[in-house]
Design an enzyme around this catalytic site. Structure first.
Site: not given
Length: 421
Positions: A230, A252, A255, A320-321, A354, A408, A413
């Site tokens: 994190s 933070q 964690h 992340e944050h 959070d 192609e 097709h």
């Protein structure tokens, strides 16, 4: 760029995807595929010391869990669940089906379709993480997923899922709950066993074994993203509150030992003030052993001469944050584009995201914010296109499709187009 590094990390965060873990996880997943429940139970006993033959949590166990949780905790979970659900409902309303007649006789559009089933992995660890249950299950149920499985490893002190996590899983609306964790749990969700039907998508954070298992099953089943340690990055100027910043960096850092706290300061005096508060708070912090190790090993402080440099560095790091503690946030926001979730102003603490602000905390790490956002109601929704074409519309489209098919070298097709001219 004249960014100065005031505090460097003491060590590089090693990739969790090393060859030894890859091989062991690969073997675990293979055993789950080959031997199903037998292998799953064996791994649960081996890795988690889980002795029961029944992995599914009963309704009685769920109801008993409520009796073991303080009423104030239950109220807090209910409030958080309400806010997460409310925001997810607003997000769902913003995802609209579409239908338009693009030209005469050619109608195109898309439908919004929920996946049929999802698996929410809720980590165990030193403490229960009921908030992760809310964040992964509620958006799935709001999206309309019919079958939501939740799983978590047993708490070592009680031998089954922690009551707080069970209560959160139930409160969030999980349809099935299993006591299992690690790579073997991811294998069971992805491939299924005799007792557990497979799911369409697996979401939720986990340790290095869970992360590697998600990497390996991706494709056989959908996943949210590959997550690492994190992170929080704070951009601050002289108007910022150093006490807030220090607390948010430590929030933070606690964690786990690999978590990253990063400060980009536009004021050198602020840096010294933050360091003083960090030292003070660490002295009395119950999680000091983890937070101090994380901050010392991974914490980083930059000094930037101007806001443009700070923004460029932040976009490069893609945290992340991302917290903005500057006088003019509106100047920064349009220039910032790589982050998992944005926290605007000094009172927008990352801890609120959070738990209870309403946004989701399952977010991209390790620079994944360059290409994806976090888990949200749209994670569980498919935007599936369709077309309805009349003979008049086919008359217009067929010659063009025929030409492109011939170019192609796809002559069946071309035939399918020509028959509709």
């Amino acid at each position: 760029m004249s960014i100065k590094i005031i505090k460097k990390p003491n060590s590089e965060i090693k990739s969790e995807n090393n060859s030894q873990i890859r091989e062991k996880v690969s073997d675990i997943l293979l055993q789950i595929q080959k031997n199903g429940d037998e292998a799953l139970l064996e791994f649960c006993r081996k890795f988690d010391n889980y002795q029961s033959e029944n992995l599914r949590i009963s309704s009685k166990q769920i109801q008993d869990a409520y009796k073991h949780i303080d009423s104030e905790y239950i109220k807090a979970l209910e409030t958080a669940a309400y806010r997460i659900k409310k925001f997810a409902l607003y997000q769902k309303e913003a995802i609209k089906p579409l239908e338009i007649e693009l030209s005469a006789g050619v109608t195109v559009g898309h439908r919004i379709i929920p996946v049929s089933s999802s698996g929410s992995y809720v980590p165990g660890g030193r403490y229960p993480l009921p908030s992760s249950a809310l964040m992964s299950i509620i958006p799935a149920k709001v999206a309309g997923v019919e079958r939501v499985i939740a799983c978590s490893p047993p708490d070592k002190s009680i031998g089954t899922i922690h009551p707080a996590t069970l209560v959160a899983m139930d409160m969030a609306g999980a349809d099935e709950i299993y006591c299992m964790g690690g790579a073997h749990a991811i294998g069971a969700l992805a491939f299924g066993t005799k007792s557990i039907a497979p799911v369409d998508i697996v979401v939720g954070p986990g340790n290095q074994w869970v992360t590697e298992a998600k990497r390996q099953v991706s494709g056989s089943v959908g996943i949210d993203f590959i997550a690492g340690p994190s992170e929080v990055l704070i951009i601050a100027d002289k108007t910022a509150n150093p006490a807030f910043i220090a607390a948010d960096l430590l929030a933070q850092s606690e964690h786990d030992p690999n978590a990253r706290g990063i400060l980009i300061s536009l004021d050198e005096n602020l840096i010294q003030e933050v360091l003083e508060y960090l030292k003070t708070y660490l002295n009395d912090l119950p999680t000091q052993s983890v937070a101090k190790r994380s901050w010392e090993n991974n914490g980083t402080i930059y000094f930037a001469d101007n806001i443009i440099e700070a923004v460029e560095l932040s976009n490069k790091i893609a945290p992340e944050h991302l917290e903005l503690q500057v006088s003019d946030v509106n100047l920064l926001i349009p220039k910032l584009y790589n982050y998992g979730s944005l926290f605007i102003g000094p009172w927008s603490a990352e801890v609120f995201g959070d738990y209870v602000s309403g946004t989701n905390h399952i977010l991209p790490t390790m620079k994944a914010a360059r290409y994806t956002g976090g888990v949200w109601v749209g994670t569980f929704l498919k935007v599936a296109s369709y077309q309805q074409i009349s003979p008049e519309g086919a008359e217009e489209l067929a010659p063009i499709a025929s030409e492109l098919a011939e170019l192609e070298g796809l002559f069946a097709h071309k035939l399918a187009s020509d028959l509709r001219k």
